[in-house]
Design an enzyme around this catalytic site. Structure first.
Site, PDB file in Angstrom:
ATOM      1  N   THR A  53       0.740  -1.403  -0.041  1.00  8.58           N
ATOM      2  CA  THR A  53      -0.132   0.010  -0.146  1.00  8.58           C
ATOM      3  C   THR A  53       0.865   1.627  -0.042  1.00  8.58           C
ATOM      4  O   THR A  53       2.108   0.910   0.813  1.00  8.58           O
ATOM      5  CB  THR A  53      -0.641   0.007   1.205  1.00  8.58           C
ATOM      6  OG1 THR A  53      -1.697   0.985   0.920  1.00  8.58           O
ATOM      7  CG2 THR A  53      -0.117   0.233   2.906  1.00  8.58           C
ATOM      8  N   GLU A  54       0.446   2.464  -0.757  1.00  5.89           N
ATOM      9  CA  GLU A  54       1.604   3.249  -1.561  1.00  5.89           C
ATOM     10  C   GLU A  54       2.008   3.876  -0.135  1.00  5.89           C
ATOM     11  O   GLU A  54       2.876   4.955   0.034  1.00  5.89           O
ATOM     12  CB  GLU A  54       0.955   3.668  -2.734  1.00  5.89           C
ATOM     13  CG  GLU A  54       0.047   4.436  -2.500  1.00  5.89           C
ATOM     14  CD  GLU A  54      -1.239   3.620  -2.591  1.00  5.89           C
ATOM     15  OE1 GLU A  54      -1.440   2.816  -3.319  1.00  5.89           O
ATOM     16  OE2 GLU A  54      -2.096   4.309  -3.540  1.00  5.89           O
TER      17      GLU A  54
END
Lengths: 227, 236, 227, 236
Positions: A53-54
């Site tokens: 997840t960024e």
């Protein structure tokens, strides 16, 4: 029943399952906000896929049980998640170094529109009073090795999302490899959209009716013949 | 199941071929992956381009790779150090090429290679011969030069611990170039002193997330380069 | 005694002490290889100065006692050091982000030559068979807020190192703020070299004799008069 | 003795003046320095340029700074989120400017600001309206655009622990923009849940070395933004 609305076709979980099946064992994958988030739950148990997840976590696990949410452990959709054994946290520049640097194998994104050239529009309707918000989508399509889209085949009112040309502002040009919709699995071939599979009970003609660009038939021979 | 462990250094470097570009971690002996380098010496690949801060010392490690003429070109910041005789000899006789890069520019070019940044501007080396022939441009009234990313086919790195995902921690100043080199190579090969079970390493303290690592080799008791040099050891 | 050799003047420890006195409390400092390494031992006990070494440590402590050296805990000169409480390790890109990004207050470097414009040459004699080795010097002079030089006033054979123009390849242009030599403390003024202090027993004329460029007098009035 | 601790949030932000550029950490509420932002609301500085991934939610935190018109311009990637009404209102009525930046480009521009890199090339946003008017250049057959570093006068960041040197560790995904923002501001102000003695933090696990931090404030029990929003709280 309204004749002018598209067939229901696959459920969102069906779509997520189809996308998950195409993700190879050992892949590093980023899931966009919305329907793409469902993919994590459908990875075949024989495979190990690592989710990124960024906002700074690789090794994202399932949502925590109710009451165990941690506001400092969230995904890009700002929903509570968990971290699996073998996870790692990092800051935003390192996170997008992973993305831009081509280290992620698959990015699964939602879409407003996809063109037959693989252009993706998923961040803005371009309307004058819309609040533009892009997030990390432009970085994901520019950097991740394979970009696929998970989306309803049409808008709620039946407007096709698969088009000759996107009318909304683009997220990236020529970036989409495959589209999983409720009606079909569609590959972006050099000649445009090509159906790899159709939802049960649907004919190619029916799916074409809800598609805003030519759709060729790339289904295996035996499936085609059995139609 | 993801498991990046490989049974030996030899197996880990078995597909490094002639003409490859290889990054090699370490600042002097600290963080230098001696056992992986020796496996590469054994492998016999030629015409290598090596990206490493130094050029090795004595007749072991990187110096042992350079000595038999396997390295066509070095990209480094400091090819001259104590007990470094192999590189100077070959360089003076024109048998090895050198691209000299300021240390910070070297680090930033490697980091850029791993981060998908093809080029950037830096103030380092402006006004010096290392800026000769480079594009320059003024930002905010100050001159900068354009520098390009470096990528490699392989990286050879030494870390301290790893798990089967390739998550890494390092030891003190042996960290140096390891984390950025792991990001900038198509295949990053790491030797570690110990292997942890997944979850044993604190997720807050992982320095290199496993996504940047392709192969891990367990070398429980790595040799110490300075000791071998002192003892006059030559590899092989 | 050879008349053609410069006076001895200050010892290396004297020079290091003079440089250390000019480093403000709370400064972050990088020490170059050689004489600059001596500075750490001369910080006045009333001040706290944090030392950075570009190979990935901030909070560098004194050398370890014999037998306690750790080959994985070294400084940029590849000598064994220790880490003080409050130290931190980092990788090379982060280390040079500190340097290039202007986060360090003082860089103390050695020199082969310094010009009256503040140009520094400290990495190569430019001779055809010299092995060029630059290390981090070009990054330090480009990024650190204040660059000072600690060096003998002349070469061993008496050639001046403070010159109108450097003849060796440059490390950086107009970067040096102050020079501490065995004969004098010299500031780089807009008009060139200016002596702030002279080693005991030396006259300005004597120091000028060993300086390859004009040297003005910037000593406090009472010192000048007392000469 | 180096001691960067400041007694209160109010004291920590007391010199943030009209027209300042301020980076504010956080991804949604995770890592958002709520107490520092509220101190900045109290301080009353106007015409601020704020660099932050989002624009706050409800009427607390960043939204409470935007609501009274203190912010002239937002530089962010995602100004639209759940319970975010303050920014949209001002934006639609032309009372706040927006520079929309892809999230990865935003992060890299901040990192560049802290690392002394004035500009770099990136493939992100090529072919989109966010590349309009930007210089472009082909590297290795692929188009890239030139992006410039962002720096700020101040950064407001929330971390987990600090010592008197300003060394920081973070908590999970609340790390996000904190480490890079600390590097890119002239004065980085950090609120932390706990203070450690020097040496208590493992030198291998310090995420932000103290050199990047100017002020530390101890806020032992920070408020939770989403809870305040749910309860309909408006600051002040």
């Amino acid at each position: 029943m309204n004749q002018d609305l598209p067939p229901v076709g696959w459920s969102r979980d069906d779509m997520a399952r189809l996308a998950a099946i195409d993700i190879a064992d050992g892949s590093y994958v980023n899931l966009g906000i919305g329907i793409p988030e469902l993919v994590a739950a459908h990875v075949p148990p024989s495979r190990e896929v690592v989710f990124h997840t960024e906002n700074g976590l690789i090794g994202v696990g399932p949502p925590p049980p109710a009451g165990f949410e941690d506001p400092e452990l969230i995904n890009a959709g700002k929903k509570p998640v968990t971290a699996l054994p073998g996870a790692a946290y990092f800051h935003h520049a390192d996170s997008f170094a992973m993305i831009r640097g081509g280290h992620l194998d698959v990015s699964v994104l939602g879409a407003m529109q996809v063109s037959e050239k693989g252009d993706l529009a998923n961040w803005s309707t371009g309307e004058p009073d819309a609040i533009p918000a892009v997030g990390g989508a432009m970085d994901l399509v520019a950097g991740v090795k394979t970009v696929v889209v998970l989306t309803e085949h049409t808008t709620k009112s039946g407007e096709p999302k698969l088009l000759r040309r996107c009318t909304f502002p683009l997220t990236g040009r020529g970036v989409v490899r495959r589209v999983y919709t409720n009606l079909a699995v569609v590959e972006l071939s050099p000649d445009g959209f090509a159906a790899l599979a159709l939802a049960p009970g649907l004919s190619l003609e029916e799916v074409r009716r809800w598609t805003g660009a030519p759709l060729s038939d790339a289904r295996p021979e035996h499936v085609r013949n059995g139609e | 199941m993801i498991d990046k462990r490989v049974e030996s250094c030899a197996a880990a470097v078995a597909d490094i071929s002639h003409g490859a570009t290889v990054m090699i971690g370490g600042f002097g002996e600290a963080g230098s992956p001696l056992e992986l380098i020796h496996a590469l010496v054994d492998r016999g690949a030629r015409d290598l381009t090596i990206v490493s801060n130094n050029t090795g010392s004595g007749r072991v490690g990187l110096a042992a790779l350079i000595a038999p003429g396997r390295v066509a070109k070095m990209i480094c910041s400091y090819p001259r150090s104590a007990n470094s005789t192999v590189f100077p000899e070959l360089y003076r006789s024109g048998r090895i090429a050198l691209e000299l890069v300021p240390q910070g520019t070297l680090a930033e070019r490697i980091r850029a290679g791993g981060a998908g940044i093809p080029a950037f501007y830096t103030p380092s080396a402006v006004g010096t011969i290392l800026a000769d022939g480079k594009e320059s441009r003024v930002f905010d009234g100050r001159e900068h030069i354009l520098e390009h990313a470096i990528r490699a086919d392989f990286a050879l790195v030494r870390a301290d611990r790893a798990d089967r995902y390739g998550n890494l921690t390092y030891s003190k100043t042996a960290r140096n170039f390891g984390p950025i080199m792991c990001t900038a190579a198509d295949c990053s090969i790491v030797q570690v002193r110990s292997i942890s079970e997944p979850g044993e390493m604190d997720a807050e303290c992982v320095i290199t997330p496993g996504i940047f690592v392709q192969r891990v080799v367990h070398v429980a008791n790595p040799q110490q380069e300075s000791r071998l040099v002192r003892e006059g050891v030559a590899y092989p």
